[in-house]
Write a protein that holds these residues in place. Structure first.
Motif, short mmCIF file in Angstrom:
data_model
loop_
_atom_site.label_atom_id
_atom_site.label_comp_id
_atom_site.label_asym_id
_atom_site.label_seq_id
_atom_site.Cartn_x
_atom_site.Cartn_y
_atom_site.Cartn_z
N LEU A 42 0.85 -1.19 0.00
CA LEU A 42 0.00 0.00 0.00
C LEU A 42 0.88 1.23 0.00
CD1 LEU A 42 -2.75 1.48 0.33
CD2 LEU A 42 -2.41 1.24 2.82
N LYS A 43 0.62 2.14 -0.94
CA LYS A 43 1.31 3.42 -0.99
C LYS A 43 0.37 4.47 -0.39
CE LYS A 43 2.99 6.92 -4.21
NZ LYS A 43 3.09 7.28 -5.65
N VAL A 44 0.86 5.21 0.59
CA VAL A 44 0.07 6.24 1.26
C VAL A 44 0.75 7.60 1.06
CG1 VAL A 44 -0.90 7.04 3.44
CG2 VAL A 44 -0.63 4.58 3.03
N THR A 45 -0.02 8.59 0.67
CA THR A 45 0.45 9.97 0.59
C THR A 45 -0.26 10.77 1.66
OG1 THR A 45 0.78 9.78 -1.80
CG2 THR A 45 0.67 12.01 -0.89
N ALA A 46 0.51 11.49 2.47
CA ALA A 46 -0.05 12.29 3.56
C ALA A 46 0.64 13.65 3.58
CB ALA A 46 0.13 11.57 4.89
N THR A 47 0.01 14.62 4.24
CA THR A 47 0.61 15.94 4.40
C THR A 47 0.85 16.29 5.86
OG1 THR A 47 -1.62 16.88 4.24
CG2 THR A 47 -0.28 16.90 2.24
N ASP A 48 0.38 15.47 6.76
CA ASP A 48 0.55 15.72 8.19
C ASP A 48 1.94 15.25 8.63
OD1 ASP A 48 0.48 15.92 10.93
OD2 ASP A 48 -1.38 14.81 11.19
N PRO A 49 2.79 16.16 9.13
CA PRO A 49 4.13 15.75 9.57
C PRO A 49 4.11 14.69 10.68
CG PRO A 49 3.98 18.14 9.49
CD PRO A 49 2.59 17.60 9.26
N GLY A 50 3.04 14.63 11.46
CA GLY A 50 2.92 13.62 12.50
C GLY A 50 2.77 12.21 11.95
N SER A 51 2.48 12.13 10.65
CA SER A 51 2.32 10.81 10.04
C SER A 51 3.63 10.02 10.06
CB SER A 51 1.79 10.93 8.61
OG SER A 51 2.73 11.54 7.75
N GLN A 52 4.76 10.70 10.05
CA GLN A 52 6.05 9.99 10.10
C GLN A 52 6.13 9.12 11.35
OE1 GLN A 52 8.76 13.46 9.41
NE2 GLN A 52 9.79 11.90 8.18
N ARG A 53 5.90 9.70 12.47
CA ARG A 53 5.94 8.97 13.74
C ARG A 53 4.90 7.86 13.74
NH1 ARG A 53 4.11 12.87 16.71
NH2 ARG A 53 2.00 12.11 16.39
N ASP A 54 3.69 8.20 13.28
CA ASP A 54 2.58 7.24 13.31
C ASP A 54 2.85 6.02 12.44
OD1 ASP A 54 1.24 8.97 14.96
OD2 ASP A 54 -0.12 9.73 13.40
N PHE A 55 3.32 6.22 11.21
CA PHE A 55 3.52 5.09 10.31
C PHE A 55 4.68 4.21 10.74
CE2 PHE A 55 0.53 7.28 7.65
CZ PHE A 55 -0.16 6.23 7.05
N HIS A 56 5.72 4.80 11.29
CA HIS A 56 6.84 3.98 11.80
C HIS A 56 6.36 3.10 12.96
CE1 HIS A 56 10.44 5.46 9.65
NE2 HIS A 56 9.68 6.51 9.43
N ALA A 57 5.65 3.69 13.90
CA ALA A 57 5.17 2.94 15.06
C ALA A 57 4.14 1.89 14.64
CB ALA A 57 4.57 3.89 16.09
N PHE A 58 3.22 2.26 13.76
CA PHE A 58 2.19 1.33 13.30
C PHE A 58 2.80 0.10 12.64
CE2 PHE A 58 -0.55 0.09 9.64
CZ PHE A 58 -1.53 -0.55 10.37
N ALA A 59 3.75 0.32 11.73
CA ALA A 59 4.38 -0.80 11.04
C ALA A 59 5.05 -1.73 12.05
CB ALA A 59 5.40 -0.30 10.02
N ARG A 60 5.77 -1.16 12.98
CA ARG A 60 6.49 -1.96 13.98
C ARG A 60 5.51 -2.74 14.87
NH1 ARG A 60 8.80 1.94 16.21
NH2 ARG A 60 7.53 2.09 18.07
#
Length: 83
Positions: A42-60
């Motif tokens: 899945l490729k996700v495009t986001a504009t919220d800078p908080g998404s970086q933290r969220d996606f790293h933690a979610f994947a882990r």
């Protein structure tokens, strides 16, 4: 396809979460991943800078693989391989 063979222009589904604030990009990505088979990307495009933290933690935490991450201006792109 293994993670080593994967290329950034390859995905099974795309999600544009541009303009959405945290936690909506992650929630929409989770819903989209639920529809995909194991091993799909899945490729996700986001504009919220908080998404970086969220996606790293979610994947882990969920066991998915964050294959790649790109930052281009105010756009954040993530490629996740579903566990």
């Amino acid at each position: 396809m293994t993670d080593a063979e994967w290329q950034a222009d390859t995905c099974d589904a795309e999600l544009d979460a541009s303009g959405l604030s945290c936690p909506l990009p992650l929630l929409k990505a989770k819903l989209e991943l639920n529809r995909l088979p194991s091993g799909a990307v899945l490729k996700v495009t986001a504009t919220d800078p908080g998404s970086q933290r969220d996606f790293h933690a979610f994947a882990r935490l969920a066991g998915h693989r964050l294959l790649h991450e790109e930052i281009e201006g105010d756009r954040f792109r993530y490629w996740l391989r579903k566990a």
